[in-house]
Design an enzyme around this catalytic site. Structure first.
Site, PDB file in Angstrom:
ATOM      1  N   HIS A   1      -7.458   3.839 -14.275  1.00 16.31           N
ATOM      2  CA  HIS A   1      -8.776   3.963 -13.652  1.00 16.31           C
ATOM      3  C   HIS A   1      -9.295   5.383 -13.753  1.00 16.31           C
ATOM      4  CE1 HIS A   1     -11.259   5.388 -10.322  1.00 16.31           C
ATOM      5  NE2 HIS A   1     -11.924   4.268 -10.503  1.00 16.31           N
TER       6      HIS A   1
ATOM      7  N   HIS B   1     -11.335  -0.756  -3.654  1.00 17.37           N
ATOM      8  CA  HIS B   1     -11.797  -0.242  -2.359  1.00 17.37           C
ATOM      9  C   HIS B   1     -11.598   1.265  -2.253  1.00 17.37           C
ATOM     10  CE1 HIS B   1      -7.479  -0.362  -1.360  1.00 17.37           C
ATOM     11  NE2 HIS B   1      -7.781   0.544  -0.449  1.00 17.37           N
ATOM     12  N   ASP B   2     -10.474   1.767  -2.761  1.00 16.89           N
ATOM     13  CA  ASP B   2     -10.199   3.200  -2.696  1.00 16.89           C
ATOM     14  C   ASP B   2     -11.190   3.999  -3.526  1.00 16.89           C
ATOM     15  OD1 ASP B   2      -8.100   3.853  -0.982  1.00 16.89           O
ATOM     16  OD2 ASP B   2      -6.583   3.238  -2.411  1.00 16.89           O
TER      17      ASP B   2
ATOM     18  N   GLU C   1       1.253  -0.188  -4.929  1.00 15.60           N
ATOM     19  CA  GLU C   1       0.465   1.024  -5.130  1.00 15.60           C
ATOM     20  C   GLU C   1       1.443   2.173  -4.951  1.00 15.60           C
ATOM     21  OE1 GLU C   1      -3.352   3.531  -3.424  1.00 15.60           O
ATOM     22  OE2 GLU C   1      -2.046   2.464  -2.046  1.00 15.60           O
TER      23      GLU C   1
ATOM     24  N   GLY D   1     -14.845   3.324  -2.063  1.00 17.11           N
ATOM     25  CA  GLY D   1     -15.025   3.660  -0.658  1.00 17.11           C
ATOM     26  C   GLY D   1     -14.612   5.063  -0.277  1.00 17.11           C
TER      27      GLY D   1
ATOM     28  N   ASP E   1       0.814  -1.200   0.000  1.00  8.66           N
ATOM     29  CA  ASP E   1       0.000   0.000   0.000  1.00  8.66           C
ATOM     30  C   ASP E   1       0.858   1.264   0.000  1.00  8.66           C
ATOM     31  OD1 ASP E   1      -2.657   1.413   0.588  1.00  8.66           O
ATOM     32  OD2 ASP E   1      -1.453   2.023   2.322  1.00  8.66           O
ATOM     33  N   ALA E   2       0.500   2.207  -0.847  1.00 14.92           N
ATOM     34  CA  ALA E   2       1.013   3.586  -0.819  1.00 14.92           C
ATOM     35  C   ALA E   2       2.512   3.685  -0.532  1.00 14.92           C
ATOM     36  CB  ALA E   2       0.222   4.405   0.202  1.00 14.92           C
TER      37      ALA E   2
ATOM     38  N   ASP F   1      -3.457   3.467 -11.322  1.00 14.80           N
ATOM     39  CA  ASP F   1      -4.496   4.449 -10.981  1.00 14.80           C
ATOM     40  C   ASP F   1      -4.768   5.391 -12.145  1.00 14.80           C
ATOM     41  OD1 ASP F   1      -5.312   3.904  -8.208  1.00 14.80           O
ATOM     42  OD2 ASP F   1      -3.229   4.336  -7.726  1.00 14.80           O
ATOM     43  N   ASP F   2      -3.739   5.679 -12.943  1.00 12.28           N
ATOM     44  CA  ASP F   2      -3.944   6.550 -14.106  1.00 12.28           C
ATOM     45  C   ASP F   2      -5.029   5.973 -15.008  1.00 12.28           C
ATOM     46  OD1 ASP F   2      -1.899   8.074 -13.122  1.00 12.28           O
ATOM     47  OD2 ASP F   2      -0.610   7.899 -14.893  1.00 12.28           O
TER      48      ASP F   2
END
Length: 588
Positions: free
Chosen positions: A311, A377-378, A289, A381, A256-257, A308-309
């Site tokens: 999405h 989820h990000d 991520e 949510g 994550d991150a 993410d780009d």
């Protein structure tokens, strides 16, 4: 394999005793207190370590007593008897009788990921019961949202404070291993989402006896940054990764991150230690991520990155939204989608809306280095009301985008319920209490103050309270989805597309490369890839409300899927509104 040797925490020894080790450089003495009230002092060693061995079999509850008064769980606890403030439990990972010990995983290019929240499925046993349905759909890997012990019984998992202890409200370590074992028996890989960039706000005692675990000079959105310059800290997280991969035999980790980790060389070290530790021939995958789009990490031991780009630009095209981070993708969105399909990242050094350069060149990477998704989820949510994409987009356009997701050479990820066209929200939920509960509720609502829809404070008050049990309950998928025609139709679409992917795309993915990607018109693109056997995959996608012209596929190409397209019209060069056509041409 022999048990993983650890520097942190409790480890059962060959003679049946247990070795305890705590890095506590800020204290004078450390004692192990057993649940029976027996006390066993640890010996001070160099560099702030306290170590000792005692008669203490697997299953025993224990905690550490710091300087005679502060009682804390083991920060490397492998199981908790009672939430994050209670006793830790000694675990012997050698005791579980693996039914599928010969499992070696699957090659990465075969991955079809399915992200899920274990608590919403009823715990480890509930997920295990659901596995045959996912395998039958064509899923090849489940990705479990973070499992680290968190406060209370309801949480996304990103508030975890004991990274080595699987969340006890979901079940026991043995039940988690049974879930993983059963998945392997069905040909499913298991990934775990791990959080190495921060600890949650409740139950992390490290700062009381090990201030050097953190950096006072660097702050993150979650507080003082973790100090990855220190060997003890690096070992703590590397040992955690190895625990999941060796003791639980998961097939991969989603980190994550990682952009919030200030020392990227730690990530390279972690990947190196992981690949050195797993047995030869076993497939283990590390997925990032990384908001910074550091493409170089994808050639330094990491398998892929959440794109993410991809999405964000698809979301902007499907919904028309442009507030927040969608502002970086809404302008010239069609060209940006074409770039994503042809080169992976959209931002490869260009300035974002904040005026800062973001990303590194990625066109040299194979398409399988990118995990593509329409929802996760990000992205669901973190909306104020947790709306799924089906509530925000035209359904025909969404079906066309789903074909792109499942038939492009990028690795697809589905979010739980997406395959049924579920309309239940996925809300942000926690189980904090007293003052922290108030702070989380207020902070959550204030996150949306800059959005026009929630500028009014009274409107923000309608955003669900993360700590209310009803917020968690509303996020659960109903059991009757499969009995309703609307949801059956969505499921049939996913099953059809995944069948095509397994038969026609996956066998050809090794060696795949993007060939070209071009804009047809506003909202419409055409992308082509050369697959590993030199066949040509082409996807023509039109998310707009207008028909567009497209060069007809050659007669030698087989049209393997269409949505919203009349075959005869497509052969004449018409790509109707909200449609997609996918063709595959054999190698010359």
């Amino acid at each position: 394999m022999p048990p993983l040797a650890r520097t942190h925490g409790a480890q059962v020894q060959e003679d049946g005793t247990t070795r305890f080790a705590l890095w506590a450089p800020d204290c004078r003495e450390v004692t192990v207190e057993l649940v029976s009230n027996a006390l066993h002092p640890l010996q001070a060693q160099a560099d702030g370590w306290f170590v000792g061995t005692c008669e203490c079999p697997a299953g025993t509850g224990y905690r550490f007593v710091i300087d005679g008064h502060l009682r804390v769980p083991d920060p490397a606890s492998q199981a908790q008897l009672d939430d994050v403030h209670g006793f830790s439990q000694v675990v012997d990972h050698r005791a579980y009788p693996w039914r599928h010990a010969e499992w070696q995983g699957r090659p990465w290019h075969e991955s079809v990921l399915y992200e899920l929240h274990v608590g919403l499925f009823g715990g480890y046993a509930g997920v295990e019961q659901h596995l045959p349905l996912l395998a039958g759909l064509g899923i090849t890997a489940i990705e479990l949202m973070p499992l680290a012990e968190f406060p209370g019984s309801r949480n996304w998992g990103y508030d975890g404070v004991l990274p080595f202890a699987p969340e006890s409200s979901y079940g026991t370590p043995e039940q988690l291993k049974s879930l993983i074992d059963s998945a392997h028996g069905l040909g499913l890989m298991v990934f775990v989402d791990v959080v190495y960039n921060h600890f949650g706000p409740d139950g992390n005692y490290l700062g009381n006896y090990s201030r050097d675990f953190f950096r006072s000079d660097v702050q993150t959105p979650w507080g003082a940054a973790i100090d990855f310059r220190r060997r003890q800290v690096r070992d703590y997280f590397c040992e955690n990764a190895l625990m999941w991969l060796l003791d639980y035999r998961v097939d991969g980790l989603r980190l994550d991150a990682v952009h919030a980790i200030g020392e990227p060389d730690f990530l390279v070290e972690l990947a190196s230690r992981v690949h050195a530790a797993v047995e030869p021939g076993r497939h283990v995958h590390l997925v990032l991520e990384n908001e910074d789009n550091n493409a170089r990490l994808l050639q330094q031991g990491f398998t892929a990155q959440w794109n993410d780009d991809g999405h964000n630009v698809l979301h902007a095209l499907l919904t028309g939204e442009r507030e927040g981070y969608y502002g970086d993708f809404a302008d010239d969105a069609t060209a940006k989608l074409a770039r994503c399909l042809g080169e992976g990242f959209i931002y490869q050094g260009q300035n974002s809306r904040h005026g800062c350069a973001r990303g590194e060149p990625s066109a040299h990477l194979p398409p399988t280095a990118f995990v593509l998704f329409l929802q996760n989820h990000d992205q669901v949510g973190n909306r104020a009301f947790g709306e799924r994409l089906i509530e925000l987009a035209d359904e025909d356009a969404l079906r066309a985008a789903t074909a792109l997701l499942l038939l492009s050479p990028m690795v697809p990820l589905l979010f739980m319920g997406e395959e049924w066209g579920a309309r239940q929200p996925f809300l942000f939920f926690t189980d904090h209490h007293a003052e922290l509960a108030d702070l989380v509720r207020i902070g959550r609502r204030n996150e949306f103050a800059d959005f026009a829809l929630y500028a009014d404070a009274e409107v923000r008050e309608t955003i669900p309270d993360p700590n209310a049990p009803a917020t968690f309950a509303r996020s659960q998928l109903p059991e009757n989805l499969s009995s309703q025609v609307e949801h059956q139709n969505w499921h049939a679409l996913y099953q059809q597309l995944l069948d095509l992917r397994h038969r026609l795309i996956i066998p050809r993915l090794p060696g795949a490369r993007a060939l070209k990607s071009e804009v047809l018109a506003e909202g419409a693109v055409s992308a082509q890839w050369t697959l590993g056997d030199r066949s040509l995959l082409r996807i023509d996608l039109n998310l707009s409300a207008s028909n567009v012209w497209v060069s007809p596929p050659p007669t030698s190409a087989a049209v393997i899927f269409v949505w919203g397209v009349d075959s005869a019209g497509y052969q004449l060069g018409t790509l109707p509104a909200r449609s997609v056509a996918v063709s595959l041409e054999a190698a010359p």
